[in-house]
Design a protein around this motif. Structure first.
Motif, PDB file in Angstrom:
ATOM      1  N   GLY A 103       0.754  -1.263  -0.041  1.00 38.61           N
ATOM      2  CA  GLY A 103       0.023   0.152   0.044  1.00 38.61           C
ATOM      3  C   GLY A 103       0.719   1.341   0.064  1.00 38.61           C
ATOM      4  N   VAL A 104       2.286   1.239  -0.041  1.00 39.44           N
ATOM      5  CA  VAL A 104       3.044   2.455  -0.084  1.00 39.44           C
ATOM      6  C   VAL A 104       2.978   3.008  -1.305  1.00 39.44           C
ATOM      7  CG1 VAL A 104       5.492   3.166  -0.095  1.00 39.44           C
ATOM      8  CG2 VAL A 104       4.485   1.276   1.600  1.00 39.44           C
ATOM      9  N   VAL A 105       2.579   4.244  -1.577  1.00 38.62           N
ATOM     10  CA  VAL A 105       2.692   5.119  -2.913  1.00 38.62           C
ATOM     11  C   VAL A 105       3.306   6.209  -2.511  1.00 38.62           C
ATOM     12  CG1 VAL A 105       1.227   6.323  -4.298  1.00 38.62           C
ATOM     13  CG2 VAL A 105       0.455   4.326  -3.261  1.00 38.62           C
ATOM     14  N   TYR A 106       4.199   6.632  -3.592  1.00 42.68           N
ATOM     15  CA  TYR A 106       5.244   7.919  -3.392  1.00 42.68           C
ATOM     16  C   TYR A 106       4.761   8.762  -4.417  1.00 42.68           C
ATOM     17  CZ  TYR A 106       7.846   6.596   0.684  1.00 42.68           C
ATOM     18  OH  TYR A 106       8.201   6.202   1.930  1.00 42.68           O
ATOM     19  N   TYR A 107       4.798  10.073  -4.430  1.00 45.72           N
ATOM     20  CA  TYR A 107       4.774  11.050  -5.651  1.00 45.72           C
ATOM     21  C   TYR A 107       5.938  11.975  -5.361  1.00 45.72           C
ATOM     22  CZ  TYR A 107      -0.395   9.700  -5.123  1.00 45.72           C
ATOM     23  OH  TYR A 107      -1.537   9.216  -5.247  1.00 45.72           O
ATOM     24  N   ALA A 108       6.459  12.426  -6.609  1.00 45.99           N
ATOM     25  CA  ALA A 108       7.722  13.251  -6.668  1.00 45.99           C
ATOM     26  C   ALA A 108       7.286  14.671  -7.059  1.00 45.99           C
ATOM     27  CB  ALA A 108       8.526  12.686  -7.679  1.00 45.99           C
ATOM     28  N   GLY A 109       7.863  15.726  -6.208  1.00 44.53           N
ATOM     29  CA  GLY A 109       7.486  17.065  -6.528  1.00 44.53           C
ATOM     30  C   GLY A 109       8.773  18.102  -6.097  1.00 44.53           C
ATOM     31  N   ALA A 110       8.752  18.960  -6.582  1.00 42.20           N
ATOM     32  CA  ALA A 110       9.586  20.177  -5.983  1.00 42.20           C
ATOM     33  C   ALA A 110       9.468  20.327  -4.567  1.00 42.20           C
ATOM     34  CB  ALA A 110       9.653  21.403  -6.791  1.00 42.20           C
ATOM     35  N   ILE A 111      10.534  20.533  -3.816  1.00 40.79           N
ATOM     36  CA  ILE A 111      10.494  20.955  -2.396  1.00 40.79           C
ATOM     37  C   ILE A 111      11.666  22.116  -2.182  1.00 40.79           C
ATOM     38  CG2 ILE A 111       9.574  18.680  -1.330  1.00 40.79           C
ATOM     39  CD1 ILE A 111      12.683  18.122  -0.747  1.00 40.79           C
ATOM     40  N   CYS A 112      11.380  22.744  -0.934  1.00 45.16           N
ATOM     41  CA  CYS A 112      12.494  23.712  -0.581  1.00 45.16           C
ATOM     42  C   CYS A 112      13.613  23.278   0.282  1.00 45.16           C
ATOM     43  CB  CYS A 112      11.804  24.920   0.072  1.00 45.16           C
ATOM     44  SG  CYS A 112      10.658  25.636  -0.767  1.00 45.16           S
ATOM     45  N   GLY A 113      14.725  23.351   0.129  1.00 42.05           N
ATOM     46  CA  GLY A 113      15.809  22.676   0.914  1.00 42.05           C
ATOM     47  C   GLY A 113      16.841  23.747   1.098  1.00 42.05           C
ATOM     48  N   ASN A 114      17.611  23.248   2.185  1.00 44.03           N
ATOM     49  CA  ASN A 114      18.742  24.180   2.811  1.00 44.03           C
ATOM     50  C   ASN A 114      18.345  25.603   3.196  1.00 44.03           C
ATOM     51  OD1 ASN A 114      20.030  21.874   1.973  1.00 44.03           O
ATOM     52  ND2 ASN A 114      21.926  23.225   1.067  1.00 44.03           N
ATOM     53  N   SER A 115      17.135  25.406   4.033  1.00 43.55           N
ATOM     54  CA  SER A 115      16.530  26.700   4.531  1.00 43.55           C
ATOM     55  C   SER A 115      16.108  27.693   3.672  1.00 43.55           C
ATOM     56  CB  SER A 115      17.718  27.351   5.397  1.00 43.55           C
ATOM     57  OG  SER A 115      17.919  26.784   6.755  1.00 43.55           O
ATOM     58  N   GLY A 116      15.454  27.120   2.341  1.00 48.12           N
ATOM     59  CA  GLY A 116      14.891  27.905   1.362  1.00 48.12           C
ATOM     60  C   GLY A 116      15.957  28.423   0.336  1.00 48.12           C
ATOM     61  N   THR A 117      17.339  27.943   0.430  1.00 47.96           N
ATOM     62  CA  THR A 117      18.235  28.479  -0.470  1.00 47.96           C
ATOM     63  C   THR A 117      18.571  27.669  -1.945  1.00 47.96           C
ATOM     64  OG1 THR A 117      20.122  27.177   0.642  1.00 47.96           O
ATOM     65  CG2 THR A 117      19.765  29.273   1.089  1.00 47.96           C
ATOM     66  N   ARG A 118      17.848  26.464  -1.672  1.00 48.46           N
ATOM     67  CA  ARG A 118      17.704  25.400  -2.867  1.00 48.46           C
ATOM     68  C   ARG A 118      16.466  25.004  -3.267  1.00 48.46           C
ATOM     69  NH1 ARG A 118      22.458  22.892  -4.242  1.00 48.46           N
ATOM     70  NH2 ARG A 118      21.064  20.835  -4.717  1.00 48.46           N
ATOM     71  N   ILE A 119      16.332  24.429  -4.371  1.00 49.34           N
ATOM     72  CA  ILE A 119      15.103  23.845  -4.735  1.00 49.34           C
ATOM     73  C   ILE A 119      15.408  22.344  -5.390  1.00 49.34           C
ATOM     74  CG2 ILE A 119      12.761  23.787  -6.377  1.00 49.34           C
ATOM     75  CD1 ILE A 119      13.114  26.736  -6.436  1.00 49.34           C
ATOM     76  N   LYS A 120      14.932  21.281  -4.597  1.00 48.79           N
ATOM     77  CA  LYS A 120      15.242  19.937  -5.193  1.00 48.79           C
ATOM     78  C   LYS A 120      13.884  19.109  -5.164  1.00 48.79           C
ATOM     79  CE  LYS A 120      16.276  18.910  -0.331  1.00 48.79           C
ATOM     80  NZ  LYS A 120      17.393  18.112   0.564  1.00 48.79           N
ATOM     81  N   VAL A 121      14.027  17.981  -5.702  1.00 44.57           N
ATOM     82  CA  VAL A 121      13.030  17.030  -5.743  1.00 44.57           C
ATOM     83  C   VAL A 121      12.867  16.054  -4.413  1.00 44.57           C
ATOM     84  CG1 VAL A 121      11.979  14.986  -6.902  1.00 44.57           C
ATOM     85  CG2 VAL A 121      13.118  16.994  -8.283  1.00 44.57           C
ATOM     86  N   GLY A 122      11.689  15.982  -3.914  1.00 45.06           N
ATOM     87  CA  GLY A 122      11.384  14.989  -2.989  1.00 45.06           C
ATOM     88  C   GLY A 122      10.115  14.286  -3.050  1.00 45.06           C
ATOM     89  N   LEU A 123      10.156  13.321  -1.877  1.00 42.23           N
ATOM     90  CA  LEU A 123       8.913  12.284  -2.048  1.00 42.23           C
ATOM     91  C   LEU A 123       7.622  12.606  -1.313  1.00 42.23           C
ATOM     92  CD1 LEU A 123      10.836   9.128  -2.180  1.00 42.23           C
ATOM     93  CD2 LEU A 123       9.612  10.216  -4.161  1.00 42.23           C
ATOM     94  N   PHE A 124       6.655  12.545  -1.718  1.00 42.80           N
ATOM     95  CA  PHE A 124       5.304  12.981  -0.935  1.00 42.80           C
ATOM     96  C   PHE A 124       4.427  11.602  -0.866  1.00 42.80           C
ATOM     97  CE2 PHE A 124       7.085  16.738  -2.525  1.00 42.80           C
ATOM     98  CZ  PHE A 124       6.830  17.639  -1.556  1.00 42.80           C
ATOM     99  N   THR A 125       3.579  11.664   0.280  1.00 43.41           N
ATOM    100  CA  THR A 125       2.564  10.264   0.446  1.00 43.41           C
ATOM    101  C   THR A 125       1.316  10.707  -0.027  1.00 43.41           C
ATOM    102  OG1 THR A 125       2.145  11.062   2.494  1.00 43.41           O
ATOM    103  CG2 THR A 125       3.922   9.431   2.124  1.00 43.41           C
ATOM    104  N   ASP A 126       1.181  12.092  -0.412  1.00 44.24           N
ATOM    105  CA  ASP A 126      -0.123  12.208  -1.038  1.00 44.24           C
ATOM    106  C   ASP A 126      -0.108  12.890  -2.338  1.00 44.24           C
ATOM    107  OD1 ASP A 126       1.062  14.541   0.020  1.00 44.24           O
ATOM    108  OD2 ASP A 126      -0.857  15.614  -0.389  1.00 44.24           O
ATOM    109  N   GLU A 127      -1.270  12.772  -3.260  1.00 49.28           N
ATOM    110  CA  GLU A 127      -1.151  13.325  -4.770  1.00 49.28           C
ATOM    111  C   GLU A 127      -1.251  14.653  -4.889  1.00 49.28           C
ATOM    112  OE1 GLU A 127      -6.092  12.934  -5.394  1.00 49.28           O
ATOM    113  OE2 GLU A 127      -4.617  11.373  -6.383  1.00 49.28           O
ATOM    114  N   GLU A 128      -1.369  15.420  -3.680  1.00 46.45           N
ATOM    115  CA  GLU A 128      -1.343  16.890  -3.939  1.00 46.45           C
ATOM    116  C   GLU A 128       0.072  17.394  -3.481  1.00 46.45           C
ATOM    117  OE1 GLU A 128      -3.667  19.016  -5.369  1.00 46.45           O
ATOM    118  OE2 GLU A 128      -5.033  17.270  -5.396  1.00 46.45           O
ATOM    119  N   CYS A 129       0.824  16.309  -3.018  1.00 48.74           N
ATOM    120  CA  CYS A 129       2.309  16.661  -2.816  1.00 48.74           C
ATOM    121  C   CYS A 129       2.253  17.844  -1.222  1.00 48.74           C
ATOM    122  CB  CYS A 129       3.101  17.298  -3.751  1.00 48.74           C
ATOM    123  SG  CYS A 129       3.552  16.014  -4.810  1.00 48.74           S
TER     124      CYS A 129
END
Length: 408
Positions: free
Chosen positions: A195-221
């Motif tokens: 039943g594990v489902v992952y969605y990929a989307g953009a996230i803020c990283g390093n206190s907002g100085t970077r943008i990277k890709v992370g995993l989410f557990t819901d379809e709205e990320c």
């Protein structure tokens, strides 16, 4: 702890519904006529990426939450490519992260294609120079000059560009995938057994100085799983794991450098005219990436002396425009002051929190009263539920007795 404020909800809705209108801040009303603001001499500078949690318009059954996560990017328009300083005559803006990434990545993708195209012409330029010298051919000479111009426009180094372009072209063969393909929320993994489902989307990283890709557990990320590794769940069409390449995405959040110039590059301008004066007099156009972001963003310009910014003096909407700008400026200041953590929660430190310029000090007595109130409320809710069940049970018993009496 998450708090929603009227201003944070207002900014969220403002970003969602931002559209150019006849009264858009792209136009200035001077003597009753609209004039387009010229931002062609400015450059985009990335400042910060930030999550903000606020009340959602609708209850989310999947996450069992009345909150939703908004993603914003703060950027500046700096004069004359002065992105390393940019301390006066600049505008500061806030826009939803999706719009920012779509606009800047499209721009960077076009730059990359033009770069590699110009790189392919390196050998052609040498051949054209040899032919022109041998035949004194003016046509080949013009062609050679055009190739040199493109190389200069896209900063092409013929000694190293070929390797770089080959790495980009062979990315998939080398087991990589471009991270920019996962900036929008999309399903990347599902295990029907667990039943594990992952969605990929953009996230803020390093206190907002970077943008990277992370995993989410819901379809709205909205629900980020910080413990899951993205590379572990990304697979190609053959089922093999692939790694993310940030070659393109990292160009959208460079530190102390310009992300993009607002001067539109036209490699065909005055192609047949060698007159320097004529080229200088040519009309300079604004790059599409700057036009798109400027139209969509909330604007904070007047406090920073932005010379090309909004002039409300002759506008019928003067008071509204000034109030809107003050709201945006306050909101940007609150984000930059660090009052939200990386997940979008409001940060409360030392019993004090500051929301949009309003500082509130919580005393020890207030903390005790608040705790007592919360516990008391929970206790009353439990007692009310118990009382409701008792009354319902007694009512059913009375109805049953009445039913037996009627039967008799």
């Amino acid at each position: 702890m998450t708090r929603n404020t009227p201003k944070s909800s207002y900014i969220g809705s403002l970003m969602d519904k931002a559209r150019p209108t006849p009264n858009s801040q792209l136009g200035r009303r001077l003597d009753g006529e609209d004039q387009e603001i010229d931002i062609s001499s400015y450059s985009i500078k990335f400042e910060q990426c930030q999550y903000i949690k606020q009340y959602a318009e609708e209850y989310d059954e999947e996450t069992d939450s009345i909150l939703e996560t908004k993603r914003f990017v703060i950027f500046r328009l700096c004069p004359d490519s002065s992105c390393s300083s940019c301390n006066y005559n600049y505008g500061e803006y806030i826009v939803d992260m999706e719009t920012y990434l779509q606009s800047t990545l499209q721009h960077k993708q076009e730059e990359q294609e033009n770069y590699c195209q110009a790189c392919e012409e390196c050998e052609e330029e040498e051949a054209a120079n040899d032919d022109a010298a041998a035949a004194n051919d003016d046509g080949n000479r013009r062609r050679s000059l055009a190739i040199l111009k493109r190389r200069s426009l896209y900063n092409v180094d013929c000694s190293s560009c070929y390797t770089q372009c080959q790495n980009i072209e062979n990315m998939e063969e080398n087991g990589y995938v471009d991270a920019s393909e996962y900036i929008e929320c999309e399903k990347v993994y599902e295990n029907e057994n667990t039943g594990v489902v992952y969605y990929a989307g953009a996230i803020c990283g390093n206190s907002g100085t970077r943008i990277k890709v992370g995993l989410f557990t819901d379809e709205e990320c909205n629900v980020h799983d910080g413990d899951a590794s993205v590379d572990q769940y990304l697979k190609n069409e053959n089922g093999y794991n692939v790694k993310l390449s940030y070659h393109l995405l990292k160009q959208t959040f460079v530190a102390n450098e310009c992300v993009a110039s607002c001067t539109k590059v036209d490699e065909n301008a005055n192609e047949d005219n060698d007159d320097d004066a004529a080229q200088e007099d040519a009309e300079v156009e604004t790059a599409e990436v700057c036009e798109n972001l400027y139209e969509a963003a909330g604007k904070c310009e007047n406090p920073h002396g932005f010379e090309s910014g909004m002039d409300y003096s002759y506008s019928d909407y003067y008071d509204i425009q000034v109030a809107n700008e003050e709201t945006v400026c306050d909101y940007i200041t609150t984000i930059q002051a660090g009052h939200f953590d990386e997940t979008g929660e409001v940060v409360i430190s030392g019993g004090q929190t500051t929301i949009l310029g309003n500082s509130v000090q919580t005393t020890g007595g207030q903390k005790f009263a608040l705790t007592f109130f919360v516990i008391g409320t929970v206790g009353l809710a439990a007692y009310a539920a118990l009382l409701h069940r008792k009354l319902t049970k007694d009512s059913k018993a009375d109805l049953a007795d009445q039913g037996d009496g009627a039967m008799a």
